[in-house]
Design an enzyme around this catalytic site. Structure first.
Site, PDB file in Angstrom:
ATOM      1  N   PHE A  25       0.825  -1.219   0.000  1.00 18.47           N
ATOM      2  CA  PHE A  25       0.000   0.000   0.000  1.00 18.47           C
ATOM      3  C   PHE A  25       0.858   1.268   0.000  1.00 18.47           C
ATOM      4  CE2 PHE A  25      -2.701  -2.986   2.759  1.00 18.47           C
ATOM      5  CZ  PHE A  25      -3.182  -3.665   1.648  1.00 18.47           C
ATOM      6  N   HIS A  26       1.846   1.288  -0.905  1.00 14.03           N
ATOM      7  CA  HIS A  26       2.748   2.434  -1.017  1.00 14.03           C
ATOM      8  C   HIS A  26       2.771   3.000  -2.434  1.00 14.03           C
ATOM      9  CE1 HIS A  26       5.220   0.409   2.449  1.00 14.03           C
ATOM     10  NE2 HIS A  26       4.100   0.963   2.880  1.00 14.03           N
TER      11      HIS A  26
END
Length: 552
Positions: free
Chosen positions: A467-468
């Site tokens: 989730f970057h």
């Protein structure tokens, strides 16, 4: 309705912008589509798996089928709430490595080298080492963002660090200080038992000022007149209204929504915009391109002893933990449980860490599903600098339509080699003497998964986003045709419009992205105010002197 500055997005960078701009006397309006962050699902650190899986707090984005990952659609949570993704993330605090930022400067982001950004990291931090060591000279003590460490009272946290040392890796007392490389305590944005999001750190203090206000609504486009941003159009209450900016508009809407808004406003790849019937104001092919992310795997081990968090994975225990947290802000609920970490190099010739570990004393997924085997623990592991690149594009000209997100994960052979290395190095760590009292057998991948082909099959089926997402409004020189913003965050080809969030990263940083995103808000605020940047620092980090000849 108008203000000096209109900020789109009350997320990590947007909150920092609101705090600094209003603190300097400018009037600020922050426009956020999401609602309140009040409530235990967000504020209790141990409840982190809930908000990112709730439509109330998350935009609900997912990738298109990823061809190299068995055509799976990977979720891409982005915070749709006050605080943005800092209100739904894992609260892990990582600045990134110094060489990440030196690379930014090398590729055209002048003024964003490590010496330039370190003072902003210090300005934003209020650092507490919890008596676990660290390097105070490298850290900030007076900033709004509290950075702490968990109690590390589960013996598995110490076992992980000791095992790394036994495997030949260095130990670091502060991976956010002089030496990132090594095993040691992990830091978290938690303060007095609460998630210390950008909303708690920055936005709430800013909103107490008379010159800062929050408006709820969906920004549908940036209003451009004669090539200049003069405001934003906001859908709220069944109507659309224009909120005007006397000085500038700043997009801080995430690496997914910021490029989407630029394209809806006529800034982006000309042919694509015209295909959706959008008039082209500035033909910038880099808008939405350069999409990057971190992938990770969970290497899970069954535990010999019932010392993991699994014993609390039942309704009664969760209720007791929740009650203790609710009334005292203490106990297991007051930590994200990521309390040990590591940054290592994958091979000889890699100058600085390109693998990150989060250690967790339970075998569980981000969606809250635990391993069927019961007591266990896991390391989240993944490469940090994949060369795979994707894109965010428009699905239609409808502002309410989700964009098309293609990460193009695992598109190069080095990606596969690096992930195989991650698995094999992690297995070696779990086989060290420090884990002998605790490690029983490997849950996943499982001992039968050994060959390159078998490992590749496991990776394709089980790799998950960390989730970057970032990089979709890349920062660079103004004459760089692929750049979207210049080194002051100004959108190239449009006046009075800037972007300030993780979308401007030229290349993804080493570790979790919340800290660098907040730093971007801090630094761009000075550019907006027209003040001199903070004096550059001369501190140089530790780099393993044997990196050319040794992997550890």
């Amino acid at each position: 309705m108008e203000a000096d500055f209109v900020i789109v997005g009350a997320g990590s960078a947007g909150c920092a912008l609101a705090y600094r701009l209003s603190g300097a006397g400018a009037s600020v309006l922050v426009v956020e589509h999401g609602g309140s962050d009040i409530g235990p699902f967000i504020q209790m650190p141990a409840a982190l798996s809930y908000p990112m899986n709730m439509a109330r707090y998350d935009w609900g984005y997912s990738s298109e089928p990823e061809p190299h990952l068995n055509n799976r659609r990977l979720v891409c949570p982005r915070g749709k709430v006050i605080g943005g993704s800092s209100s739904i993330n894992g609260m892990v605090y990582v600045r990134g490595h110094a060489m990440d930022y030196d690379h930014w400067a090398e590729v055209g982001a002048d003024g964003w080298g490590y010496g330039d950004v370190l003072p902003y990291f210090k300005r934003m931090e209020c650092w507490h080492d919890g008596g676990q060591g660290g390097e105070a000279d490298w850290r900030g003590r007076d900033g709004p963002l509290h950075v702490t460490r968990g109690p590390r009272d589960n013996p598995l946290f110490a076992a992980f660090v000791e095992a790394g040392q036994q495997a030949g890796y260095p130990v670091t007392g502060d991976y956010n200080g002089r030496q990132q490389e090594g095993f040691g305590p992990m830091e978290q944005t938690v303060w007095k038992g609460r998630r210390w999001s950008a909303a708690n750190a920055y936005l709430r203090p800013a909103l107490k000022r008379d010159n800062c206000d929050l408006v709820h609504g969906l920004v549908t486009r940036v209003v451009l007149e004669e090539g200049r941003a003069v405001g934003v159009e906001v859908a709220r209450g069944g109507t659309r209204q224009v909120i005007r900016a006397r000085r500038e508009v700043v997009l801080a809407a995430s690496s997914i929504n910021s490029p989407k808004l630029l394209m809806l406003s006529g800034v982006g790849p000309g042919a694509e915009l015209r295909s959706h019937g959008i008039d082209v104001v500035a033909d910038r092919p880099g808008v939405g391109a350069n999409l990057q992310d971190h992938l990770e795997l969970y290497i899970q081990m069954a535990a010999k002893l019932p010392i993991t968090l699994y014993k609390h994975w039942n309704i009664v225990s969760k209720a007791l933990i929740g009650a203790q947290w609710l009334f005292t802000k203490t106990g297991l609920g007051a930590s994200n449980q990521f309390e040990s970490a590591a940054f290592t190099r994958s091979r000889v010739g890699v100058a600085y860490p390109d693998i990150q570990y989060h250690f967790l004393p339970i075998a569980v997924r981000y969606d809250g599903k635990v391993a069927a085997q019961g007591h266990g623990f896991q390391a989240h592991v993944g490469p940090m600098r994949s060369t795979s690149r994707g894109a965010v594009t428009l699905r239609s000209a409808d502002p309410g339509a989700a964009p098309i997100i293609r990460f193009n994960y695992m598109s190069g052979p080095q990606d596969w080699q690096d992930f195989r290395t991650c698995i094999r190095l992690t297995r070696e760590i779990f086989q060290q003497e420090a884990f002998a009292p605790y490690a029983d057998y490997e849950i996943q991948p499982g001992v039968a998964v050994q060959s390159d082909d078998d490992l590749d099959g496991f990776i394709a089926e089980h790799a998950e986003s960390a989730f970057h997402p970032c990089g979709t409004c890349r920062m660079g020189a103004r004459d760089d045709p692929g750049a979207v913003v210049d080194p002051q965050g100004r959108v190239i080809g449009v006046e009075a419009l800037r972007v300030a969030d993780s979308s401007i990263f030229p290349r993804i940083t080493n570790g979790n992205l919340n800290a660098p995103s907040i730093m971007v808000g801090e630094k761009i605020s000075d550019h907006l105010l027209g003040v001199d940047p903070l004096p550059s620092a001369n501190d140089r980090p530790w780099v393993n002197p044997d990196w050319k000849v040794s992997q550890r």
